[in-house]
Design a protein around this motif. Structure first.
Motif, PDB file in Angstrom:
ATOM      1  N   UNK A 135     -13.615   6.943 -25.849  1.00  0.00           N
ATOM      2  CA  UNK A 135     -14.299   6.874 -24.554  1.00  0.00           C
ATOM      3  C   UNK A 135     -14.580   5.421 -24.131  1.00  0.00           C
ATOM      4  N   UNK A 136     -14.453   5.179 -22.820  1.00  0.00           N
ATOM      5  CA  UNK A 136     -14.763   3.865 -22.261  1.00  0.00           C
ATOM      6  C   UNK A 136     -16.111   4.010 -21.562  1.00  0.00           C
ATOM      7  N   UNK A 137     -17.112   3.239 -21.992  1.00  0.00           N
ATOM      8  CA  UNK A 137     -18.457   3.414 -21.442  1.00  0.00           C
ATOM      9  C   UNK A 137     -18.983   2.123 -20.832  1.00  0.00           C
ATOM     10  N   UNK A 138     -19.891   2.263 -19.859  1.00  0.00           N
ATOM     11  CA  UNK A 138     -20.538   1.078 -19.304  1.00  0.00           C
ATOM     12  C   UNK A 138     -21.792   0.765 -20.117  1.00  0.00           C
ATOM     13  N   UNK A 139     -22.577  -0.208 -19.674  1.00  0.00           N
ATOM     14  CA  UNK A 139     -23.720  -0.644 -20.477  1.00  0.00           C
ATOM     15  C   UNK A 139     -24.772   0.453 -20.643  1.00  0.00           C
ATOM     16  N   UNK A 150     -22.658   5.396 -19.880  1.00  0.00           N
ATOM     17  CA  UNK A 150     -21.987   6.396 -19.055  1.00  0.00           C
ATOM     18  C   UNK A 150     -20.498   6.336 -19.332  1.00  0.00           C
ATOM     19  N   UNK A 151     -19.866   7.509 -19.509  1.00  0.00           N
ATOM     20  CA  UNK A 151     -18.434   7.525 -19.787  1.00  0.00           C
ATOM     21  C   UNK A 151     -17.671   7.289 -18.486  1.00  0.00           C
ATOM     22  N   UNK A 152     -16.932   6.188 -18.420  1.00  0.00           N
ATOM     23  CA  UNK A 152     -16.136   5.875 -17.225  1.00  0.00           C
ATOM     24  C   UNK A 152     -14.770   6.535 -17.304  1.00  0.00           C
ATOM     25  N   UNK A 153     -14.283   6.716 -18.509  1.00  0.00           N
ATOM     26  CA  UNK A 153     -12.963   7.305 -18.701  1.00  0.00           C
ATOM     27  C   UNK A 153     -12.645   7.334 -20.177  1.00  0.00           C
TER      28      UNK A 153
END
Lengths: 455, 455
Positions: B224-228, B231-234
């Motif tokens: 998973x790609x997450x922000x700070x 939140x899962x962005x993709x």
């Protein structure tokens, strides 16, 4: 020792304490930093499932030595519980004595699987595959298959591809993905949710690079390995392919650098092994390069008369080598990725000819600018015939860069045609090839332009 | 044109007939062989789902040009139906005009997803990810999650990793694999079947090579790609990583060959683009190599007095370059695979020093054997001081190969320290670096040994 004892850590639990909070990958890294006996003791102190998981990581260094250093019964228990392809990798690293000691302690099933996998040559689908896959007869329903998967899940490397076999011949009939399975109705036949196209499969002796290409081409998570009767021998999963690809990239990089590929990390290889891997090719290249001395001897008279010619030898030769190295690296990749086939060699030659000539002209102009400006600015005196000298250097660069680009691009084709890996064409190899011819081109052009004046 | 029209092939079905029996990969290969307008017509004649599948293959050449050549409404329909990461790749290849024409025709959802993905720099997790993943709140049960997956399956790139979010903050809480999900009981909470360790995730700006390393390290099918705020962005899936790794291998091979990496297959790149990618580095290396001419000018007097010294210049210089190229290719890979860190440079230097000296000694002995035997067999006359000459060549080789190995191994560290990609250290780069110094070493040793006799 009975089964219960095996499941209990055999050594002091204090050893494994630092690993408690680590995930598997971090724990492996920690273990890699320990000295061998201490690492083996730590591994022995871990709960069996944890130790199995760690041994299954290809990143674990010295895995063979670690297993050999464990108490026999525990080593056998670990090998038996591991995924059979990784267990085979470890058995590969053991010497004859250690194998003879451990293999008889394995269960009949594990022994058979490992011995089968051991029989395939390295870098083939057979050597890469695992025998732990899910297969069901084509007479089953979706519901029954799901139930079966729930039961065997723990002992299978992947459950996301299910291999449907003909109930009579046991031949591979279809592949069903887990995606399709869970969207199917429980009473549907497994064949109804199967994919429409014939399953993609590979032969056990297929090269791992080819296997990777097929997995990538068809976006698979695993590919079945079948014999001539279409019996599934095992499957190669995408994570094994990922590891194999990285390994191949490293090997190709080492080869392109002009040495035998190392099979261990830099700091883990012994001094003499490192020497052997490097000295071989270095000496071969050196012997090839000795021809430059012979070529130079041939032109010794010219050199004595026009020492100024020697000033540009390194410059001219390196340009040929560099342009050759560019062309070779381009073509090695194109052939590896199947962008080009052997029969395309003439199309490449037709491209490299004008490219090489233009590149050579660019460098030729740069060299002439240098000679003319140094002469006019009084930075160096190239003698009374400096204009002719500049012309000689310029023309020689066109010839040598063209020759470098052409021979650099053709070398991978020639190697492939002869049955070698095109990736054996290294930058130093091309440079050596171009150096000798480059000297001959240089002196021939010099003789043409300068005879009667300097020569 | 309404939705129904879009789903009907817009051109003559006869065009797509040859594709009927092909699987997607073969159909892509066939399309690649067609001339552009014909390929676009064929794509237009295919049923929409089939065309989408083909456009999603990274192996499809000219995908941007193909989409631009399609009727607008159909192009937009295809982009809207494609996996958003692949659609973004295609939009990347369109020029400003074409984007302005097509993007407004997309659905709001597709437009938002593509514009978000477009905003990440190439080669990062953000640029590689897809937004089509499965996420559920942590309050759900296994049964409800499975039911949800059955409903959304068709629009998700993978359903084998399920991301469990905190119902309030929407932050990533856990990851559940499909394996664990199907073995769970329907009424169990989703958290009960989740993995124990904290989920491994990446930042959208992380380099794709790093993403590949993490996926491989933790044996994941997607990361998973997450922000700070977690939140899962993709997610980045393993097949995207496989493609990215192959692309990186090609780029690294081109760079190591001494050129800018090509971003298209060899035969598809234009003449002038090819020239640009090769001429740049070739000219830089050429300018660097010009220092050899300056070095030679400096020793012109010695050269005039002892022409015999020039005979061995190519041999000696190439040995330095070759040993440097070996060391560089070794260290580039070790740094890329994180076997070594920046701080390990001195351990490498301490290994390369004795290795280089031994390799130099081997080549030195070979060279001395050559000189002595040629002299004694009468094949060439190296003058009255041939023993001293042999000694000079032997000693120079030890010095130059040691210097080549040392500087070749240190160069990737230096580049990394300066913030460059260690893979920019090419074989020609190292050779150029070693050539100039090699000449100085050679002439200094010659001056020491031969002064009073030859010099």
């Amino acid at each position: 020792m009975n089964q219960k004892d095996l499941l209990r850590p055999v050594a002091d639990a204090a050893l494994s304490a630092p690993l408690q909070d680590f995930n598997t990958a971090d724990a492996v890294e920690y273990l890699n930093t320990l000295e061998l006996t201490r690492a083996a003791d730590t591994l022995a102190a871990l709960p069996l499932p944890r130790a199995v998981k760690m041994l299954e990581q290809p990143e674990l260094a010295r895995s063979g030595e670690l297993v050999a250093a464990l108490p026999e019964a525990r080593a056998a228990a670990l090998l038996g519980l591991m995924a059979d392809d990784r267990a085979t990798d470890i058995v590969h690293e053991l010497d004859e004595d250690e194998r003879a000691r451990l293999i008889p302690l394995l269960s009949a099933d594990a022994r058979r699987a490992i011995q089968q996998l051991l029989s395939y040559p390295a870098h083939t689908a057979g050597a890469l595959m695992t025998t732990e896959f899910v297969s069901v007869p084509s007479t089953w329903t979706v519901g029954r298959t799901l139930q079966h998967i729930r039961e065997v899940e723990r002992t299978r490397e992947t459950v996301y591809a299910i291999y449907v076999l003909d109930p009579h011949s046991q031949a591979l009939q279809q592949v069903v993905t887990m995606r399709r399975l869970i969207t199917g109705l429980p009473e549907e036949s497994i064949l109804e949710v199967a994919q429409v196209n014939a399953p993609v499969s590979v032969h056990p002796l297929l090269d791992q690079e080819e296997v990777a290409r097929l997995i990538r081409r068809h976006d698979l998570l695993a590919i079945p390995v079948v014999d001539d009767a279409q019996h599934v021998l095992g499957i190669v999963t995408v994570d094994d392919v990922l590891d194999a690809l990285i390994e191949e990239s490293t090997e190709d990089a080492h080869k392109f650098g002009g040495m035998e590929a190392l099979d261990k990390p830099y700091m883990q290889i012994g001094f003499f092994e490192m020497l052997r891997k490097r000295a071989g090719w270095l000496s071969v290249l050196f012997l090839g390069e000795m021809l430059t001395a012979s070529a130079m001897q041939h032109y010794e008279e010219e050199l004595a008369r026009a020492v100024v010619l020697t000033l540009f030898i390194p410059l001219i030769m390196s340009s040929g080598g560099n342009s050759g190295s560019q062309a070779t690296s381009l073509l090695i990749r194109s052939l590896a990725l199947r962008e080009l086939r052997l029969r395309d060699w003439w199309r490449v030659a037709l491209r490299e000819l004008p490219t090489g000539m233009t590149l050579g002209a660019i460098l030729g102009v740069l060299a002439m600018i240098r000679i003319v400006s140094w002469q006019l600015l009084g930075l160096h005196d190239y003698g009374e015939h400096w204009q002719l000298l500049a012309l000689t250097i310029g023309a020689a660069l066109v010839g040598i860069v063209t020759f470098g680009s052409l021979s650099g691009s053709m070398l991978p084709f020639v190697l492939k045609r002869l049955g070698f890996d095109p990736a054996s064409a290294s930058a130093p190899f091309v440079a050596t090839l171009v150096d000798v011819t480059g000297l001959v081109i240089y002196f021939s052009i010099a003789a043409m332009i300068l005879s009667g004046t300097l020569l």
